[in-house]
Each structure stands twice: as C-alpha cells, then as structure tokens.
Design a protein around this motif. Sequence first.
Motif, mmCIF file in Angstrom:
data_model
loop_
_atom_site.group_PDB
_atom_site.id
_atom_site.type_symbol
_atom_site.label_atom_id
_atom_site.label_comp_id
_atom_site.label_asym_id
_atom_site.label_seq_id
_atom_site.Cartn_x
_atom_site.Cartn_y
_atom_site.Cartn_z
ATOM 1 N N ALA A 203 -13.897 -5.015 -1.350
ATOM 2 C CA ALA A 203 -13.226 -5.828 -2.370
ATOM 3 C C ALA A 203 -11.743 -6.004 -2.046
ATOM 4 N N TRP A 204 -11.107 -4.966 -1.565
ATOM 5 C CA TRP A 204 -9.675 -5.011 -1.247
ATOM 6 C C TRP A 204 -9.406 -5.758 0.052
ATOM 7 N N ASN A 205 -10.244 -5.532 1.047
ATOM 8 C CA ASN A 205 -9.949 -5.988 2.402
ATOM 9 C C ASN A 205 -10.429 -7.402 2.701
ATOM 10 N N THR A 206 -11.284 -7.980 1.858
ATOM 11 C CA THR A 206 -11.775 -9.336 2.121
ATOM 12 C C THR A 206 -10.812 -10.410 1.638
ATOM 13 N N ASP A 207 -9.704 -10.028 1.027
ATOM 14 C CA ASP A 207 -8.645 -10.967 0.656
ATOM 15 C C ASP A 207 -7.370 -10.509 1.361
ATOM 16 N N LYS A 208 -6.840 -11.370 2.217
ATOM 17 C CA LYS A 208 -5.699 -10.972 3.041
ATOM 18 C C LYS A 208 -4.416 -10.761 2.241
ATOM 19 N N ALA A 209 -4.493 -10.899 0.930
ATOM 20 C CA ALA A 209 -3.368 -10.509 0.089
ATOM 21 C C ALA A 209 -3.050 -9.025 0.259
ATOM 22 N N TYR A 210 -3.997 -8.256 0.787
ATOM 23 C CA TYR A 210 -3.714 -6.841 1.054
ATOM 24 C C TYR A 210 -2.524 -6.684 1.998
ATOM 25 N N LEU A 211 -2.267 -7.701 2.853
ATOM 26 C CA LEU A 211 -1.136 -7.631 3.769
ATOM 27 C C LEU A 211 0.186 -7.558 3.019
ATOM 28 N N HIS A 212 0.232 -8.216 1.856
ATOM 29 C CA HIS A 212 1.446 -8.171 1.033
ATOM 30 C C HIS A 212 1.691 -6.747 0.551
ATOM 31 N N GLU A 213 0.623 -6.063 0.144
ATOM 32 C CA GLU A 213 0.761 -4.667 -0.290
ATOM 33 C C GLU A 213 1.253 -3.782 0.850
ATOM 34 N N LEU A 214 0.678 -3.978 2.033
ATOM 35 C CA LEU A 214 1.079 -3.155 3.169
ATOM 36 C C LEU A 214 2.537 -3.405 3.545
ATOM 37 N N ALA A 215 2.942 -4.681 3.512
ATOM 38 C CA ALA A 215 4.333 -5.010 3.849
ATOM 39 C C ALA A 215 5.296 -4.370 2.856
ATOM 40 N N GLU A 216 4.943 -4.416 1.577
ATOM 41 C CA GLU A 216 5.818 -3.831 0.557
ATOM 42 C C GLU A 216 5.966 -2.328 0.737
ATOM 43 N N ARG A 217 4.988 -1.697 1.382
ATOM 44 C CA ARG A 217 5.017 -0.248 1.587
ATOM 45 C C ARG A 217 5.495 0.129 2.984
ATOM 46 N N GLY A 218 6.094 -0.823 3.676
ATOM 47 C CA GLY A 218 6.772 -0.488 4.918
ATOM 48 C C GLY A 218 6.020 -0.725 6.202
ATOM 49 N N VAL A 219 4.833 -1.315 6.147
ATOM 50 C CA VAL A 219 4.108 -1.636 7.375
ATOM 51 C C VAL A 219 4.673 -2.934 7.946
ATOM 52 N N PRO A 220 5.087 -2.954 9.217
ATOM 53 C CA PRO A 220 5.640 -4.187 9.796
ATOM 54 C C PRO A 220 4.564 -5.258 9.943
ATOM 55 N N VAL B 188 2.203 2.237 14.461
ATOM 56 C CA VAL B 188 2.056 1.182 13.455
ATOM 57 C C VAL B 188 0.634 1.184 12.896
ATOM 58 N N ALA B 189 -0.360 1.344 13.769
ATOM 59 C CA ALA B 189 -1.750 1.366 13.313
ATOM 60 C C ALA B 189 -1.985 2.524 12.360
ATOM 61 N N GLU B 190 -1.490 3.697 12.706
ATOM 62 C CA GLU B 190 -1.687 4.863 11.845
ATOM 63 C C GLU B 190 -0.928 4.725 10.532
ATOM 64 N N LYS B 191 0.229 4.065 10.572
ATOM 65 C CA LYS B 191 0.973 3.789 9.336
ATOM 66 C C LYS B 191 0.153 2.869 8.432
ATOM 67 N N ALA B 192 -0.426 1.810 9.005
ATOM 68 C CA ALA B 192 -1.244 0.883 8.214
ATOM 69 C C ALA B 192 -2.431 1.602 7.584
ATOM 70 N N LEU B 193 -3.090 2.458 8.339
ATOM 71 C CA LEU B 193 -4.242 3.185 7.810
ATOM 72 C C LEU B 193 -3.814 4.181 6.735
ATOM 73 N N ALA B 194 -2.662 4.802 6.924
ATOM 74 C CA ALA B 194 -2.169 5.760 5.931
ATOM 75 C C ALA B 194 -1.822 5.066 4.624
ATOM 76 N N VAL B 195 -1.188 3.890 4.702
ATOM 77 C CA VAL B 195 -0.842 3.154 3.496
ATOM 78 C C VAL B 195 -2.109 2.662 2.808
ATOM 79 N N ALA B 196 -3.086 2.192 3.584
ATOM 80 C CA ALA B 196 -4.357 1.767 2.990
ATOM 81 C C ALA B 196 -5.009 2.928 2.240
ATOM 82 N N ALA B 197 -4.926 4.142 2.804
ATOM 83 C CA ALA B 197 -5.493 5.310 2.143
ATOM 84 C C ALA B 197 -4.792 5.599 0.818
ATOM 85 N N GLU B 198 -3.493 5.261 0.731
ATOM 86 C CA GLU B 198 -2.758 5.442 -0.523
ATOM 87 C C GLU B 198 -3.193 4.427 -1.574
ATOM 88 N N VAL B 199 -3.522 3.225 -1.139
ATOM 89 C CA VAL B 199 -3.877 2.141 -2.057
ATOM 90 C C VAL B 199 -5.316 2.268 -2.543
#
Length: 312
Positions: free
Chosen positions: A92-109, A241-252
């Motif tokens: 549900a979260w990952n099929t809408d690329k709006a998730y990129l906005h969440e990751l960017a707000e949390r510091g993922v480049p 960067v990959a591990e940062k993205a996965l860590a932030v996703a785990a927080e969300v």
Amino acid sequence: MTDAIAPSRLRAALVTCSELPDLDPDDVPLIGALADRRVAATPAVWDDPTVDWGAYDLVVVRSAWDYAPRRDEFVAWARSVPSLLNPADVIAWNTDKAYLHELAERGVPTIPTVWLDPERNLSARAVHTRMPAHGDFVIKPTVSAGAQGTGRYESGDATERGLGIRHALDLLAQGRHVMIQPYQHAVDTVGETGLIFVDGRFSHAIGKRALLSGPYDADDASLYVREQLDSATATAEQLAVAEKALAVAAEVLPAAVKPLYARVDLVPDAVGSPLLIELELTEPSLFLGFDGDAVDRFADAIALRALRARVS
C-alpha cells in the motif's frame, strides 16, 4: 538449508500477472532452488479467482507488473492474502511514489520533484510554470510500474514542452497524481545502479540504462520498458544511501513489517553523489541471474520464512 526444513513439504506461491503466467524468466530458477529446500513453489496470477491463497504457507510477490491501472484492487487483494511477502502494508505504501516525498523529508537524498495534485484542477499555464526552465525533464504518474506512462522532454523545445504539458494534463484528467523531475543525464553515461537486498542484507548489485529517449507515446506502451543490464559493484557511498533509505522506510512502516526483498535504485547527481530514484519493495526484478549465489540466497530466505509461517 535443506536439513533445516521440516520433512513435510512446504508450499509457496510466486505471484505473477496474466501476461507472464509462468513467471518472468529471471524468477524461474527459484522453483528448482526451492524444491531443493523442500518447498513446492508454483506461479500464481494475482487476480486469478480460482487460486486458493490460503493453501500456501507463503505467498511471494514477484512479477505482478500489471497492477498499476488497478492499484486499489491490487492493494485490496494484498490485504486479503495470508502470509504475503512483501506484506500488504508495504505494498500500500510503496505502490505510490509519493513515498519518495516522505523519504526526502527524512533526509534520504532523492531527485528534486514537483508534485501535481489532480484535485487542484491545474491549467496548462500552471503546469507550464512548474516545469524546469532548463534541461531535460521527466513526467510520470506516481502510480506506475516499469516506466509505464513516463516521458522525457526537452525544456527548451517548444513542441516538446507542449507535449509535456499535454502529457501531464492527460494524467491529471484521469485523476492521477503526477511527478515532474529534472532528467539525470548520468543515466545516459554512468547509468543507474540497483542494489538488491534479501532479508535486510545486501545481496548484489546491477547496472542498468533505461531506454527512456523521448516523449510518452501511449500507442507504444508495454508492460515494462526494457533496459540494458550488467552486473555492478556497489560503492560504500551507494550502500550508505541504500541502507539509509531502508532504515527510514522501517521507521515509516509498521514495526512488525520485515521486507523479504528490496531493490534500491540510485543514479549519480552532477557531482557523482548517489540519489535515490526508487525504493522498490513491491514487485521488483531482482536480477538473480547476475550473481552466481543470488538464487540460493533468495531461496534460503523464502524457505526460512515459509517454515516460520508453518510453525507459527
């Protein structure tokens, strides 16, 4: 791994779509590898009403690449399937690329993105003013798979800019949210790097160059855009960067969610620093054939999850 599996045969469904009923060729070796681990794996089309999903110890989403036009139906299906990996909350979260906005707000480049909302009823002029003034840019819907509905445009060419406006307006008229991003020219030279993770651990990397050469053509749409692929070696900066993205996703995501697989797609920016293009947690190609041990690593992870599901 084989000796760790209970003697009674486990069952796993490898989820695909009706256009690839026997799986994408990259996933086919999983069937034999899982059989070696006492897991009977069979392809199953996600929207086939005759499939008894409850008969499987584990259901693993693989090449379900036709979901985008029916995303709500796909998410509803995911919520109805027991023992699904990756699970419905991830889908549900990952099929809408709006998730990129969440990751960017949390510091993922990530790639700088302009987001267009269909509810704002934007005019052609409003879309025009939101497009980059210089360089090439990309327009795509936030819900898509395999670069479907995506086009590349040259900002300084009036004809292409007009085509870009029309592309965006057509998507908005369909009620679809739209992304506008500056085109990253490193895709044409260095290319993208996809980092594949299995059970949270880095498995292997591939290099790819997407064949996105011009404006979107609805008459030329296909299930996915073919890419030029090769094996690659991930750098320490890319891994970070990959591990940062996965860590932030785990927080969300909910705390109990542990993705079985992930692919983190990166591209260098103008100075060579990696930017996230996508964090693929739904149905990514994992390019198992590009690493000699990748099939075994993935089969081990599936078999262990299936065993845990059986005994839980």
